[in-house]
Write a protein that holds these residues in place. Structure first.
Motif, PDB file in Angstrom:
ATOM      1  N   ASP A 134       0.843  -1.199   0.000  1.00  0.00           N
ATOM      2  CA  ASP A 134       0.000   0.000   0.000  1.00  0.00           C
ATOM      3  C   ASP A 134       0.880   1.251   0.000  1.00  0.00           C
ATOM      4  O   ASP A 134       1.710   1.438   0.902  1.00  0.00           O
ATOM      5  CB  ASP A 134      -0.882   0.024   1.245  1.00  0.00           C
ATOM      6  N   PRO A 135       0.702   2.134  -0.994  1.00  0.00           N
ATOM      7  CA  PRO A 135       1.495   3.368  -0.998  1.00  0.00           C
ATOM      8  C   PRO A 135       1.013   4.310   0.100  1.00  0.00           C
ATOM      9  O   PRO A 135      -0.155   4.268   0.513  1.00  0.00           O
ATOM     10  CB  PRO A 135       1.228   3.944  -2.381  1.00  0.00           C
ATOM     11  N   PRO A 136       1.891   5.166   0.595  1.00  0.00           N
ATOM     12  CA  PRO A 136       1.487   6.108   1.646  1.00  0.00           C
ATOM     13  C   PRO A 136       0.497   7.135   1.110  1.00  0.00           C
ATOM     14  O   PRO A 136       0.464   7.450  -0.074  1.00  0.00           O
ATOM     15  CB  PRO A 136       2.806   6.762   2.057  1.00  0.00           C
ATOM     16  N   ARG A 194       7.035   0.133  -9.264  1.00  0.00           N
ATOM     17  CA  ARG A 194       6.280   1.349  -9.609  1.00  0.00           C
ATOM     18  C   ARG A 194       4.780   1.079  -9.740  1.00  0.00           C
ATOM     19  O   ARG A 194       3.975   2.006  -9.716  1.00  0.00           O
ATOM     20  CB  ARG A 194       6.801   1.934 -10.926  1.00  0.00           C
ATOM     21  N   VAL A 195       4.413  -0.176  -9.907  1.00  0.00           N
ATOM     22  CA  VAL A 195       3.010  -0.498 -10.205  1.00  0.00           C
ATOM     23  C   VAL A 195       2.055  -0.057  -9.100  1.00  0.00           C
ATOM     24  O   VAL A 195       0.991   0.516  -9.397  1.00  0.00           O
ATOM     25  CB  VAL A 195       2.867  -2.004 -10.506  1.00  0.00           C
ATOM     26  N   PRO A 196       2.341  -0.278  -7.808  1.00  0.00           N
ATOM     27  CA  PRO A 196       1.373   0.124  -6.772  1.00  0.00           C
ATOM     28  C   PRO A 196       0.995   1.601  -6.828  1.00  0.00           C
ATOM     29  O   PRO A 196      -0.185   1.939  -6.671  1.00  0.00           O
ATOM     30  CB  PRO A 196       2.095  -0.226  -5.465  1.00  0.00           C
ATOM     31  N   ALA A 197       1.959   2.471  -7.047  1.00  0.00           N
ATOM     32  CA  ALA A 197       1.654   3.900  -7.118  1.00  0.00           C
ATOM     33  C   ALA A 197       1.063   4.289  -8.464  1.00  0.00           C
ATOM     34  O   ALA A 197       0.316   5.270  -8.565  1.00  0.00           O
ATOM     35  CB  ALA A 197       2.924   4.711  -6.846  1.00  0.00           C
ATOM     36  N   LEU A 198       1.373   3.510  -9.516  1.00  0.00           N
ATOM     37  CA  LEU A 198       0.897   3.845 -10.858  1.00  0.00           C
ATOM     38  C   LEU A 198      -0.583   3.542 -11.047  1.00  0.00           C
ATOM     39  O   LEU A 198      -1.316   4.327 -11.673  1.00  0.00           O
ATOM     40  CB  LEU A 198       1.722   3.070 -11.894  1.00  0.00           C
ATOM     41  N   GLY A 246      -8.470   8.114  -0.582  1.00  0.00           N
ATOM     42  CA  GLY A 246      -9.450   7.031  -0.597  1.00  0.00           C
ATOM     43  C   GLY A 246      -8.782   5.687  -0.390  1.00  0.00           C
ATOM     44  O   GLY A 246      -7.597   5.499  -0.698  1.00  0.00           O
ATOM     45  N   ARG A 247      -9.528   4.748   0.142  1.00  0.00           N
ATOM     46  CA  ARG A 247      -8.941   3.433   0.422  1.00  0.00           C
ATOM     47  C   ARG A 247      -8.446   2.771  -0.851  1.00  0.00           C
ATOM     48  O   ARG A 247      -9.181   2.583  -1.818  1.00  0.00           O
ATOM     49  CB  ARG A 247      -9.968   2.508   1.089  1.00  0.00           C
ATOM     50  N   TYR A 248      -7.171   2.423  -0.829  1.00  0.00           N
ATOM     51  CA  TYR A 248      -6.533   1.733  -1.946  1.00  0.00           C
ATOM     52  C   TYR A 248      -5.506   0.780  -1.344  1.00  0.00           C
ATOM     53  O   TYR A 248      -4.514   1.208  -0.753  1.00  0.00           O
ATOM     54  CB  TYR A 248      -5.869   2.731  -2.893  1.00  0.00           C
ATOM     55  N   GLU A 249      -5.784  -0.502  -1.448  1.00  0.00           N
ATOM     56  CA  GLU A 249      -4.925  -1.520  -0.861  1.00  0.00           C
ATOM     57  C   GLU A 249      -4.434  -2.443  -1.959  1.00  0.00           C
ATOM     58  O   GLU A 249      -5.210  -2.829  -2.854  1.00  0.00           O
ATOM     59  CB  GLU A 249      -5.693  -2.321   0.197  1.00  0.00           C
ATOM     60  N   ILE A 250      -3.165  -2.824  -1.894  1.00  0.00           N
ATOM     61  CA  ILE A 250      -2.576  -3.631  -2.957  1.00  0.00           C
ATOM     62  C   ILE A 250      -1.521  -4.556  -2.371  1.00  0.00           C
ATOM     63  O   ILE A 250      -0.856  -4.216  -1.382  1.00  0.00           O
ATOM     64  CB  ILE A 250      -1.983  -2.733  -4.064  1.00  0.00           C
ATOM     65  N   ALA A 251      -1.399  -5.718  -2.977  1.00  0.00           N
ATOM     66  CA  ALA A 251      -0.397  -6.689  -2.541  1.00  0.00           C
ATOM     67  C   ALA A 251       0.158  -7.408  -3.756  1.00  0.00           C
ATOM     68  O   ALA A 251      -0.563  -7.662  -4.739  1.00  0.00           O
ATOM     69  CB  ALA A 251      -1.005  -7.699  -1.565  1.00  0.00           C
TER      70      ALA A 251
END
Length: 379
Positions: free
Chosen positions: A203-205, A253-257, A273-278
């Motif tokens: 998850d990006p900050p 770079r993909v999580p922030a992109l 807004g909620r944005y969660e990634i793994a």
């Protein structure tokens, strides 16, 4: 007396050999202008048709229950009787109502492989109508860990069936398939779409940058349809995008992109807004696609194990950029070389009402193709 009992009582008055309309006489009455007579004939036929439709629903429901009951009762005798009834029903009314993919998954859940090898695959009669059952059952058993070398009779004979494209052994990426649970009275299952709490989380900050990416969606019709194969027909809504940057994208770079790309699944998300990634192994992605297709959602019963397996592989092929003509082995190689991501957002695209919402992103090994599938079970 309840409605079903009433329907059954009414059914007893239905002649097994229905009386056909005397068309010549009806024509004579029409030419004579005797419309009142035709009105009476029409009313009588409508009543008979409604009674026959009720009887067909009742008999169809009873036959479906009996098939499930036999499939869930362990033992060779119950399996052989099920096959006999399926053959008789197929000869009488065609294969459409036999639920053969369902029967395959119920048998695989409730019957030992040794019993199925003897009762279902051995001594197949000439003119057999249950090829679909046997083909589906082979893949159902593979996914449950059955080694086909231990039961050579399990292998389906036809190489022309669409399922013959699939590997004839369970592959390493086919991890933890999640099946619907079946009983004589019905089925139950759900798709687990949640992200891991810690493993692979990227998850990006926040607040995140809101500048839109210059990349543009270049998905083709064929790519779009292939990516959505696992979702088609039994989930609320899904979309697919493909981006082809001029310069390679590094995996980190993909999580922030992703939130900056022109996609409906991130539209209006904003900087907080909620944005969660793994990052996820390809096996986890396959399992998610398989459950989506095999178990289904609120809008369908799913495709069960065999066809769910095929649809999961097809979506995997679309996401990793394999052509439609690629073999399963080629798809597997490409999929294992891609970097995979699983994400969720609070963007409006994802209704987030019943828990079945997810996004998948696949980055090619050269970083020049980023494919995205977003699915929600609420339309």
């Amino acid at each position: 007396m309840n409605d079903e009992a009433n329907d059954r009582a009414n059914d007893e008055t239905i002649n097994c050999e229905p009386e056909h309309l005397a068309r010549d006489k009806a024509l004579q009455h029409a030419m004579a202008g005797d419309i009142a007579h035709l009105r009476g004939v029409g009313s009588q036929l409508t009543t008979r048709y409604a009674a026959a439709a009720r009887a067909a629903r009742i008999h169809g429901s009873d036959l479906s229950y009996l098939r499930r009951l036999l499939a869930t009762t362990p033992g060779r005798d119950s399996v052989e009787l099920l096959l006999q009834l399926l053959g008789e029903q197929g000869a009488a009314a065609g294969e459409a109502g036999l639920e053969l993919p369902l029967m395959a998954t119920v048998l695989a859940q409730h019957q030992p492989a040794a019993v199925l090898a003897q009762a279902v695959f051995a001594d197949v009669p000439e003119g057999d109508r249950l090829g679909e059952l046997r083909t589906c059952l082979f893949h159902e058993l593979l996914l449950r860990g059955v080694d086909p070398d231990e039961f050579p009779a399990l292998r389906p004979g036809s190489r022309m069936h669409p399922l013959s494209w699939l590997p004839d052994r369970r592959r390493a990426l086919e991890t933890a398939p999640d099946f619907t649970r079946h009983s004589a009275n019905g089925s139950a299952g759900s798709v687990k779409t949640g992200l891991p709490e810690t493993d692979g989380r990227l998850d990006p900050p926040t607040p995140r940058p809101t500048e839109a990416s210059p990349l543009r969606n270049s998905v083709t019709v064929d790519e779009h349809d292939l990516i959505l194969t696992a979702v088609e027909g039994n989930w609320g809504y899904a979309e697919a995008w493909v981006f082809r940057p001029e310069q390679p994208i590094a995996p980190d770079r993909v999580p922030a992109l992703l939130p900056t790309l022109p996609m409906d699944c991130v539209a209006g998300l904003g900087p907080t807004g909620r944005y969660e990634i793994a990052a996820r192994p390809v096996g986890d992605i396959w399992s998610l696609l398989f459950a989506t297709s095999a178990v289904g959602g609120c809008y369908g019963t799913g495709r069960y194990g065999a066809w769910g397996r095929l649809r999961a592989w097809r979506s995997l092929a679309g996401l990793c950029g394999a052509p439609f003509s690629a073999s399963a082995g080629e798809v597997e190689l490409r999929a294992e070389q891609c970097t995979w991501f699983h994400f969720e957002t609070d963007a409006e695209f994802f209704h987030n009402e019943i828990g079945n919402d997810y996004g998948i992103a696949a980055l090619s090994p050269d970083g020049r193709r980023l494919a995205v599938l977003a699915a929600t079970d609420t339309d």
